[in-house]
Enzyme design. Sequence first.
Site, short mmCIF file in Angstrom:
data_model
loop_
_atom_site.label_atom_id
_atom_site.label_comp_id
_atom_site.label_asym_id
_atom_site.label_seq_id
_atom_site.Cartn_x
_atom_site.Cartn_y
_atom_site.Cartn_z
CB SER A 99 42.61 42.13 48.58
OG SER A 99 41.50 42.17 49.20
CB THR B 46 41.20 44.65 56.55
OG1 THR B 46 40.26 44.84 55.30
CG2 THR B 46 40.53 45.29 57.64
CB THR C 198 39.77 39.07 53.86
OG1 THR C 198 38.78 40.35 53.63
CG2 THR C 198 40.27 39.17 54.81
CG ASP C 199 37.42 42.53 49.48
OD1 ASP C 199 36.69 41.64 50.59
OD2 ASP C 199 37.24 43.47 49.23
#
Length: 328
Positions: A56, A12, A89-90
């Site tokens: 991710s 992101t 971030t996932d």
Amino acid sequence: MKKIAIIFNGGTISMKVDPKLKAAVPSLTGEEIMSMVTGIESFAEIESYNFSSLPSPHVTPEIMLELSKYIKTFTDREDIDGVVVTHGTDSLEETAFFVDLTSCTKKPIIFTGSMRSSSELGYDGPSNLAASICTAIAEESRGRGVLVCLNGELNCAFEVTKANSMSLNAFRTPNFGPIGMVDNNKVLFYRNNNNKVSLNIENIESRVSLIKCVSGMDSRFIDFCISEGDKGIVIEAMGRGNIPPLMVDGIKRAIEKNIPVVVVSRCFEGRVFDSYGYHGGGKELRELGVIFGDTLPGQKARIKLMVALSRFDNYDEIKSFFEKGKYC
């Protein structure tokens, strides 16, 4: 002045909203992101590199290994004092943990990202990147393993998890809380972390499955993993590490075929322990030869079992790596 290598790796932090799709997609280069981190040249000398522009969920264990080896090319350089890695971030917690498990350097390695894209109000990418650079140049960061820096908080890669799908403080450490913080461009550590374990590996054994345990579950998923040739299985069990009784025979069959089975808890906090002696309880699983994953969540136990299987082919060594730790 210390020199920091920044490795841009999608997520992101590198996205903005496409006007046609009306959704965020990878768009920004590392140079464009760095241009928003104003004044950082007063703190560190920066070298920027683009590793990937992947969201991710597209990151695989094979890519994690490639990234870990890429990071090592910088930590091996005498003129580089630390490395900052951007990541979506996932799956950030999985990649950061993988790099932590496969890196033996004392130089700081800091993972960061953002919860908002550059098209949103309150884009947090530049501030997270600045805080990560401040962490990487801090002498106190050396020897602490891989750290994750978002929202001004510092967490250990082997402890942290993404606990919220949208808030800026999405990354949290169950049981212990953050290891430190970045305040006024200074790094403050609250506690030490002594659980660093790491292995040098050349290839990754990714045939490891994660099964989440729920009420009334049987052995069908376990038997499927066995039939598909999995080399390891992680069970995210209930409570202290207990499973429905119909899963026990499947675990027996896996262990009889020399497939290591690791049990962790589906609970957000706490650890697994062989407290209960009923059928399917932790005591029976321990006696069957199941490996206990302490406080790790299922997704991290899977990463750790992959790394262990990539180095060891002996059950006792894998068990020791999980339950006692093995250093480079």
